[in-house]
Motif scaffolding. Structure first.
Motif, PDB file in Angstrom:
ATOM      1  N   GLY A 117     -16.191 -27.698  30.682  1.00 48.59           N
ATOM      2  CA  GLY A 117     -17.139 -27.255  29.685  1.00 48.59           C
ATOM      3  C   GLY A 117     -17.788 -25.955  30.111  1.00 48.59           C
ATOM      4  O   GLY A 117     -17.665 -25.538  31.262  1.00 48.59           O
ATOM      5  N   GLU A 128     -23.671 -25.194  26.776  1.00 46.77           N
ATOM      6  CA  GLU A 128     -23.210 -25.987  25.632  1.00 46.77           C
ATOM      7  C   GLU A 128     -23.781 -27.405  25.637  1.00 46.77           C
ATOM      8  O   GLU A 128     -23.531 -28.169  24.729  1.00 46.77           O
ATOM      9  N   GLY A 129     -24.512 -27.752  26.686  1.00 47.93           N
ATOM     10  CA  GLY A 129     -25.082 -29.094  26.792  1.00 47.93           C
ATOM     11  C   GLY A 129     -24.217 -30.024  27.615  1.00 47.93           C
ATOM     12  O   GLY A 129     -23.022 -29.799  27.780  1.00 47.93           O
ATOM     13  N   GLN A 130     -24.832 -31.025  28.178  1.00 45.71           N
ATOM     14  CA  GLN A 130     -24.196 -32.043  29.017  1.00 45.71           C
ATOM     15  C   GLN A 130     -23.436 -31.452  30.203  1.00 45.71           C
ATOM     16  O   GLN A 130     -22.411 -31.977  30.628  1.00 45.71           O
ATOM     17  N   GLU A 131     -23.972 -30.367  30.742  1.00 43.55           N
ATOM     18  CA  GLU A 131     -23.343 -29.716  31.887  1.00 43.55           C
ATOM     19  C   GLU A 131     -23.174 -30.665  33.062  1.00 43.55           C
ATOM     20  O   GLU A 131     -22.182 -30.607  33.788  1.00 43.55           O
ATOM     21  N   GLU A 132     -24.154 -31.553  33.253  1.00 43.07           N
ATOM     22  CA  GLU A 132     -24.122 -32.462  34.400  1.00 43.07           C
ATOM     23  C   GLU A 132     -22.938 -33.430  34.342  1.00 43.07           C
ATOM     24  O   GLU A 132     -22.553 -34.005  35.355  1.00 43.07           O
ATOM     25  N   ARG A 133     -22.322 -33.587  33.184  1.00 42.51           N
ATOM     26  CA  ARG A 133     -21.196 -34.515  33.028  1.00 42.51           C
ATOM     27  C   ARG A 133     -19.845 -33.844  33.261  1.00 42.51           C
ATOM     28  O   ARG A 133     -18.826 -34.523  33.340  1.00 42.51           O
ATOM     29  N   GLN A 134     -19.822 -32.524  33.352  1.00 42.74           N
ATOM     30  CA  GLN A 134     -18.559 -31.795  33.435  1.00 42.74           C
ATOM     31  C   GLN A 134     -17.994 -31.780  34.852  1.00 42.74           C
ATOM     32  O   GLN A 134     -18.652 -31.327  35.781  1.00 42.74           O
ATOM     33  N   LEU A 155     -17.194 -26.883  35.452  1.00 41.50           N
ATOM     34  CA  LEU A 155     -18.134 -26.157  34.605  1.00 41.50           C
ATOM     35  C   LEU A 155     -17.879 -24.668  34.760  1.00 41.50           C
ATOM     36  O   LEU A 155     -17.749 -24.170  35.878  1.00 41.50           O
ATOM     37  N   ASN A 215     -23.575 -28.866  37.126  1.00 37.36           N
ATOM     38  CA  ASN A 215     -22.762 -30.090  37.155  1.00 37.36           C
ATOM     39  C   ASN A 215     -22.766 -30.743  38.535  1.00 37.36           C
ATOM     40  O   ASN A 215     -22.033 -31.688  38.776  1.00 37.36           O
ATOM     41  N   ARG A 265     -16.440 -31.796  42.345  1.00 39.90           N
ATOM     42  CA  ARG A 265     -16.643 -31.056  41.098  1.00 39.90           C
ATOM     43  C   ARG A 265     -16.547 -29.569  41.412  1.00 39.90           C
ATOM     44  O   ARG A 265     -16.782 -29.145  42.541  1.00 39.90           O
TER      45      ARG A 265
END
Length: 145
Positions: free
Chosen positions: A60, A64-70, A73, A82, A30
């Protein structure tokens, strides 16, 4: 820790970063892309999304939210929400996170070349840090002295 210095002479960061990001993602890692310039981050986001019809690079923005899924980032801080182990500094302003990144891509241009030289000297004195210098030559990135 490895730091790759990329001197931007022909292309801006938003042209160079999709190439770097694509290789990072292909390796299963990542990436955190950092720039204090919100407009530059927006240009980078657009470049990542439009890297190619089959090769868009999902990304992302921090906050903006859900950073861990990007997988990629973008942020103004070197805080890998992330889980990124790879950092790309897009604005030429050197920064490090609280925990060292496995690899940092430090992109800089004419306006920040003096700072980059200072960072090179500082890193040369650190134990366990490899650093490499890349420049654009004939439309390609080549490793230089």
């Amino acid at each position: 820790m490895r730091v790759d210095f990329y001197q931007l002479s022909r292309d801006p960061a938003e042209v160079a970063l999709p190439l770097i990001a694509g290789k990072v993602i292909a390796s299963g890692e990542r990436l955190l892309v950092v720039s204090a310039d919100g407009e530059q981050r927006q240009r980078i986001r657009q470049a990542l999304w439009s890297a190619g019809a089959e090769a868009f690079l999902a990304n992302g923005e921090a906050g903006e939210g859900q950073e861990e899924r990007q997988p990629i980032l973008l942020s103004d801080r070197a805080e890998p929400a992330n889980g990124a182990r790879f950092l790309a500094i897009a604005d030429g302003q050197w920064r490090e996170g609280d925990t060292p990144f496995a690899r940092t891509f430090y992109l800089f241009g004419d306006a920040t070349v003096q700072q980059a030289r200072g960072v090179w000297r500082d890193l040369r004195g650190r134990e366990g840090v490899e650093h490499f210098y890349w420049k654009q030559e004939g439309g390609r990135w080549v490793q230089a002295g």
